[in-house]
Design a protein around this motif. Structure first.
Motif, PDB file in Angstrom:
ATOM      1  N   THR A  29      29.395  33.194  38.236  1.00  0.00           N
ATOM      2  CA  THR A  29      29.561  31.941  37.500  1.00  0.00           C
ATOM      3  C   THR A  29      28.687  30.881  38.170  1.00  0.00           C
ATOM      4  OG1 THR A  29      31.504  31.622  38.846  1.00  0.00           O
ATOM      5  CG2 THR A  29      31.878  32.339  36.603  1.00  0.00           C
ATOM      6  N   LEU A  30      28.428  29.799  37.427  1.00  0.00           N
ATOM      7  CA  LEU A  30      27.556  28.760  37.985  1.00  0.00           C
ATOM      8  C   LEU A  30      28.231  28.108  39.195  1.00  0.00           C
ATOM      9  CD1 LEU A  30      26.439  27.066  34.663  1.00  0.00           C
ATOM     10  CD2 LEU A  30      25.163  28.697  36.075  1.00  0.00           C
ATOM     11  N   LYS A  31      27.403  27.429  40.005  1.00  0.00           N
ATOM     12  CA  LYS A  31      27.937  26.783  41.209  1.00  0.00           C
ATOM     13  C   LYS A  31      29.071  25.817  40.811  1.00  0.00           C
ATOM     14  CE  LYS A  31      26.404  24.147  45.195  1.00  0.00           C
ATOM     15  NZ  LYS A  31      27.215  22.961  44.974  1.00  0.00           N
ATOM     16  N   ASP A  32      30.140  25.855  41.526  1.00  0.00           N
ATOM     17  CA  ASP A  32      31.341  25.041  41.293  1.00  0.00           C
ATOM     18  C   ASP A  32      32.015  25.318  39.952  1.00  0.00           C
ATOM     19  OD1 ASP A  32      30.897  23.861  43.726  1.00  0.00           O
ATOM     20  OD2 ASP A  32      29.653  22.273  42.870  1.00  0.00           O
ATOM     21  N   ASP A  33      31.544  26.316  39.255  1.00  0.00           N
ATOM     22  CA  ASP A  33      32.171  26.783  38.024  1.00  0.00           C
ATOM     23  C   ASP A  33      32.513  25.638  37.060  1.00  0.00           C
ATOM     24  OD1 ASP A  33      33.238  28.626  36.309  1.00  0.00           O
ATOM     25  OD2 ASP A  33      35.199  28.684  37.269  1.00  0.00           O
ATOM     26  N   PRO A  34      31.490  24.881  36.607  1.00  0.00           N
ATOM     27  CA  PRO A  34      31.782  23.701  35.787  1.00  0.00           C
ATOM     28  C   PRO A  34      32.492  24.029  34.469  1.00  0.00           C
ATOM     29  CG  PRO A  34      29.432  24.218  35.752  1.00  0.00           C
ATOM     30  CD  PRO A  34      30.046  25.087  36.786  1.00  0.00           C
ATOM     31  N   PHE A  35      32.342  25.244  33.972  1.00  0.00           N
ATOM     32  CA  PHE A  35      32.985  25.577  32.689  1.00  0.00           C
ATOM     33  C   PHE A  35      34.323  26.285  32.887  1.00  0.00           C
ATOM     34  CE2 PHE A  35      28.312  26.103  31.638  1.00  0.00           C
ATOM     35  CZ  PHE A  35      28.175  24.777  31.276  1.00  0.00           C
ATOM     36  N   GLY A  36      34.751  26.416  34.127  1.00  0.00           N
ATOM     37  CA  GLY A  36      36.037  27.063  34.376  1.00  0.00           C
ATOM     38  C   GLY A  36      36.024  28.531  34.013  1.00  0.00           C
ATOM     39  N   ASN A  37      34.861  29.187  34.099  1.00  0.00           N
ATOM     40  CA  ASN A  37      34.802  30.596  33.721  1.00  0.00           C
ATOM     41  C   ASN A  37      35.581  31.501  34.663  1.00  0.00           C
ATOM     42  OD1 ASN A  37      33.265  30.463  31.373  1.00  0.00           O
ATOM     43  ND2 ASN A  37      31.423  30.123  32.579  1.00  0.00           N
ATOM     44  N   GLN A  38      35.787  31.043  35.885  1.00  0.00           N
ATOM     45  CA  GLN A  38      36.542  31.865  36.839  1.00  0.00           C
ATOM     46  C   GLN A  38      38.004  31.961  36.434  1.00  0.00           C
ATOM     47  OE1 GLN A  38      35.622  33.719  39.100  1.00  0.00           O
ATOM     48  NE2 GLN A  38      33.936  32.956  40.312  1.00  0.00           N
ATOM     49  N   LEU A  39      38.399  31.048  35.574  1.00  0.00           N
ATOM     50  CA  LEU A  39      39.785  31.014  35.105  1.00  0.00           C
ATOM     51  C   LEU A  39      40.758  31.076  36.299  1.00  0.00           C
ATOM     52  CD1 LEU A  39      39.297  33.489  32.095  1.00  0.00           C
ATOM     53  CD2 LEU A  39      39.358  31.005  31.951  1.00  0.00           C
ATOM     54  N   VAL A  40      40.488  30.222  37.314  1.00  0.00           N
ATOM     55  CA  VAL A  40      41.257  30.263  38.559  1.00  0.00           C
ATOM     56  C   VAL A  40      42.707  29.851  38.334  1.00  0.00           C
ATOM     57  CG1 VAL A  40      41.477  29.282  40.868  1.00  0.00           C
ATOM     58  CG2 VAL A  40      39.226  29.815  39.965  1.00  0.00           C
ATOM     59  N   LEU A  41      42.885  28.740  37.617  1.00  0.00           N
ATOM     60  CA  LEU A  41      44.244  28.235  37.429  1.00  0.00           C
ATOM     61  C   LEU A  41      45.121  29.233  36.686  1.00  0.00           C
ATOM     62  CD1 LEU A  41      45.618  25.707  38.362  1.00  0.00           C
ATOM     63  CD2 LEU A  41      45.321  24.769  36.064  1.00  0.00           C
ATOM     64  N   PRO A  42      44.620  29.804  35.582  1.00  0.00           N
ATOM     65  CA  PRO A  42      45.448  30.796  34.890  1.00  0.00           C
ATOM     66  C   PRO A  42      45.889  31.936  35.800  1.00  0.00           C
ATOM     67  CG  PRO A  42      43.548  30.239  33.555  1.00  0.00           C
ATOM     68  CD  PRO A  42      43.387  29.526  34.853  1.00  0.00           C
ATOM     69  N   LEU A  43      45.029  32.312  36.758  1.00  0.00           N
ATOM     70  CA  LEU A  43      45.394  33.422  37.643  1.00  0.00           C
ATOM     71  C   LEU A  43      46.618  33.085  38.483  1.00  0.00           C
ATOM     72  CD1 LEU A  43      42.057  34.777  39.077  1.00  0.00           C
ATOM     73  CD2 LEU A  43      43.588  35.856  37.459  1.00  0.00           C
ATOM     74  N   LYS A  44      46.736  31.778  38.813  1.00  0.00           N
ATOM     75  CA  LYS A  44      47.855  31.389  39.665  1.00  0.00           C
ATOM     76  C   LYS A  44      49.092  31.051  38.850  1.00  0.00           C
ATOM     77  CE  LYS A  44      45.311  29.672  43.597  1.00  0.00           C
ATOM     78  NZ  LYS A  44      44.386  28.565  43.672  1.00  0.00           N
ATOM     79  N   THR A  45      48.896  30.558  37.636  1.00  0.00           N
ATOM     80  CA  THR A  45      50.060  30.048  36.903  1.00  0.00           C
ATOM     81  C   THR A  45      50.348  30.835  35.618  1.00  0.00           C
ATOM     82  OG1 THR A  45      48.630  28.466  35.794  1.00  0.00           O
ATOM     83  CG2 THR A  45      49.752  27.700  37.766  1.00  0.00           C
ATOM     84  N   ILE A  46      49.349  30.858  34.720  1.00  0.00           N
ATOM     85  CA  ILE A  46      49.649  31.385  33.384  1.00  0.00           C
ATOM     86  C   ILE A  46      49.953  32.882  33.398  1.00  0.00           C
ATOM     87  CG2 ILE A  46      48.719  31.697  31.051  1.00  0.00           C
ATOM     88  CD1 ILE A  46      47.390  28.969  31.480  1.00  0.00           C
ATOM     89  N   TRP A  47      49.101  33.679  34.060  1.00  0.00           N
ATOM     90  CA  TRP A  47      49.327  35.129  34.061  1.00  0.00           C
ATOM     91  C   TRP A  47      50.681  35.492  34.674  1.00  0.00           C
ATOM     92  CZ3 TRP A  47      46.691  38.420  31.154  1.00  0.00           C
ATOM     93  CH2 TRP A  47      45.363  38.137  30.792  1.00  0.00           C
ATOM     94  N   PRO A  48      50.965  35.044  35.937  1.00  0.00           N
ATOM     95  CA  PRO A  48      52.278  35.399  36.493  1.00  0.00           C
ATOM     96  C   PRO A  48      53.430  34.790  35.690  1.00  0.00           C
ATOM     97  CG  PRO A  48      50.821  34.505  38.184  1.00  0.00           C
ATOM     98  CD  PRO A  48      50.144  34.263  36.886  1.00  0.00           C
ATOM     99  N   GLY A  49      53.169  33.632  35.055  1.00  0.00           N
ATOM    100  CA  GLY A  49      54.211  32.982  34.252  1.00  0.00           C
ATOM    101  C   GLY A  49      54.580  33.813  33.035  1.00  0.00           C
TER     102      GLY A  49
END
Ligand SMILES: O=c1ccn([C@@H]2O[C@H](COP(=O)(O)OP(=O)(O)O[C@H]3O[C@H](CO)[C@@H](O)[C@H](O)[C@H]3O)[C@@H](O)[C@H]2O)c(=O)[nH]1
Ligand SMILES: [Mn+2]
Length: 540
Positions: free
Chosen positions: A332-352
């Motif tokens: 993904t681009l530096k600092d992932d400006p488009f949120g492609n890493q989907l970091v937040l969902p990995l911590k919240t949405i998926w386990p939720g």
């Protein structure tokens, strides 16, 4: 199946909740309610502007409730593959599907890497078959796969011998992977040879891409001479057959370009998945099916073992219609400006989601039970499994397929068969463009048609039939895919997702009806509503 006395294959555990954060969230909710009550009570004093503010704040509060609902009871799953290997001597078969649609936009070398990573997973090879659906009907894709299967004869044993983690060669040789610290004897020599072979493979594919016109349209490629990708018969090629059924050989590898005709809707990826479901049904008929996008390579060699722990490890099958690995991206681009890493969902949405009725189906990196895809429900007043009637009206006009589906629905394990000409002929018929006419394919059977986010819709319909699903988040991650390479491509993708999701929310397939009239859990309905509302939420 594992016996109940034995060591566990998996466990479901609630995740620790941060109490300070939880208290803050509840406080915010309380403040929202106070604010709304205050607005309501003083509405008459302030007129229209107050009403407008009330509506906006209600929307905000509603979204807050939806967000909290998803994050309220997160869970994680643990798997114990060593127990699986000890306790289940005959592991079940798995059919693996890879979908590609355009050899220009999805370069064959990428598809090849995904296929190689799947062929090399740690699982008995005679229990695996890999099917590649090519909606682009490109001789280049076939050529690349044939060449890749030759390379796989060296690559797969190499990976298994040295326990290589990332088995997609382009990633392995990209320099991100560590060489084994103990550097076993002969390793460096083999590593260098493998790298050379991989470079030769890349070169051959690149040459073919540059000189497509010079490809010899005879032998395997004769069907591709003068091909029109929108109007052609089915082409199925068995690229590699594990004839001796060696557990340490190579899995079957089959190329499938389903029939396309201009007057028949092909239903994009959902149509491709349904065609592969039937083709694999008459060829290998594994009780489990993995599907991945062509640009999503297997990043962890134990993915099938983990999934089997989860699919076989619970006493009630109802616990898991499918096992979903979260979507993750590389480069993904530096600092992932488009949120492609989907970091937040990995911590919240998926386990939720996992803590309610289970994760949504994300279209890729997912192991399905074949019988659930065939429409098997859990909705019977006596609590018995029920299935859709098995006849031509439902499943189409192939006796071979009906027989294979009957075996699946009655839990009979098919004896492995040779991929003979007769079997390939039967597969040709079920991949025909008119095969689904007047059947339940696309409605009650298979991947559901009519949405550009067919994955979410298909998964939701499975939940609505009473099944749960399971999240698998191993370290290192199970699958990693390529992120959109530019903002333009990213925006087109996001627009497609957002439209598809909103269409589901406001259609007859809405989760709101599914919770009222079917078996979708109420909290799962709220979680889906939150997800389907992703677009407007993002931009509000
Ligand atoms: O007619 C088609 C169109 C697409 N595909 C394949 O489907 C996959 C996904 O398509 P893509 O255009 O890459 O969509 P994405 O937005 O990147 O994919 C995400 O979103 C899709 C729609 O929700 C899901 O199907 C995918 O699994 C999910 O990864 C790719 O492997 C394509 O080759 C086909 O086989 N036939
Ligand atoms: Mn994609």
């Amino acid at each position: 199946m594992a016996n109940s006395q034995s060591l566990p294959l998996c466990e479901k555990k609630p995740l620790k909740i941060n109490t300070v954060q939880r208290a803050q969230e509840i406080a915010i909710l309380f403040l929202f309610i106070c604010l709304l009550v205050y607005r309501l009570l003083s509405l008459t004093d302030h007129g229209f502007v107050w009403l407008l503010a009330f509506l906006c704040e209600s929307w905000f509060a509603f979204n807050w409730v939806l967000t909290l609902n998803v994050q309220w009871t997160p869970v994680e799953y643990k798997t114990y593959p060593q127990n699986l290997l000890q306790q289940v001597p005959e592991l079940p078969a798995v059919d693996m599907f890879v979908a590609t649609a355009d050899a220009e936009l999805e370069p064959p070398i990428i598809t090849v890497n995904t296929v190689l990573s799947l062929l090399a997973v740690d699982y008995p090879s005679h229990k695996l078959a890999c099917y590649v659906s090519d909606d682009g009907c490109s001789p280049l894709t076939l050529y690349s796969l044939i060449e890749a299967s030759k390379f796989a004869q060296f690559w797969v044993p190499f990976c298994k011998k040295y326990n290589i983690q990332v088995r997609a060669p382009f990633r392995y040789f990209s320099g991100n992977s560590k060489l084994p610290s103990d550097n076993p004897i002969g390793f460096l020599q083999e590593w260098t040879k493998m790298k050379d072979e991989y470079q030769k493979l890349c070169q051959k594919i690149e040459d073919a891409v540059q000189n497509l016109a010079t490809l010899d349209f005879s032998g395997d490629y004769v069907d591709f001479a003068h091909i029109d990708r929108r109007n052609h018969p089915t082409i199925i090629k068995v690229i590699w057959e594990n004839k001796e059924r060696l557990s340490n050989g190579l899995p079957h590898l089959v190329y499938v370009a389903r029939e396309k005709r201009p007057n028949h809707s092909h239903h994009y990826k959902a149509g491709a998945m349904n065609a592969l479901t039937r083709v694999s049904g008459v060829m290998t008929n594994a009780p489990f099916m993995l599907n991945v996008d062509c640009d999503m390579y297997a990043n962890n060699s134990k993915i099938v073992l983990y999934a089997m722990c989860l699919l076989l490890g619970f006493k009630d099958e109802e616990e898991g219609a499918f096992v979903q690995y979260p979507q993750m991206s590389y480069d993904t681009l530096k600092d992932d400006p488009f949120g492609n890493q989907l970091v937040l969902p990995l911590k919240t949405i998926w386990p939720g989601f996992a803590g309610i009725q289970g994760p949504f189906y994300a279209g890729t990196g997912c192991f399905h039970r074949r019988k659930v895809i065939y429409g098997l429900s859990l909705v019977d007043s006596e609590g018995n499994l029920t299935d859709v009637a098995l006849d031509k009206e439902e499943f189409g006009n192939s006796m071979e397929f009906i027989e294979s589906a009957t075996h699946i629905l009655s839990e009979k394990i098919d004896h492995p068969r040779d991929l003979s000409t007769a079997v390939v002929d039967a597969a040709n018929i079920v991949a025909g463009s008119a095969y689904e006419n007047n059947t339940l394919w696309g409605t009650k059977v298979g991947w559901v048609y009519g949405s550009v986010t067919e994955d979410i819709l298909t998964g939701m319909k499975i939940h609505a039939r009473g099944w749960k699903s399971i999240l698998c988040m191993p370290d290192p991650p199970g699958f990693i895919g390529s992120a959109p390479s530019s903002s333009h491509i990213m925006l087109t993708q996001r627009k497609r997702w957002v439209t598809g999701l909103l269409e589901i929310l406001f259609s007859k397939n809405s989760p709101i009806f599914a919770t009222g009239y079917a078996k979708l859990d109420f909290r799962q309905c709220l979680a889906y509503t939150n997800g389907l509302n992703w677009g407007p939420k993002l931009h509000s």
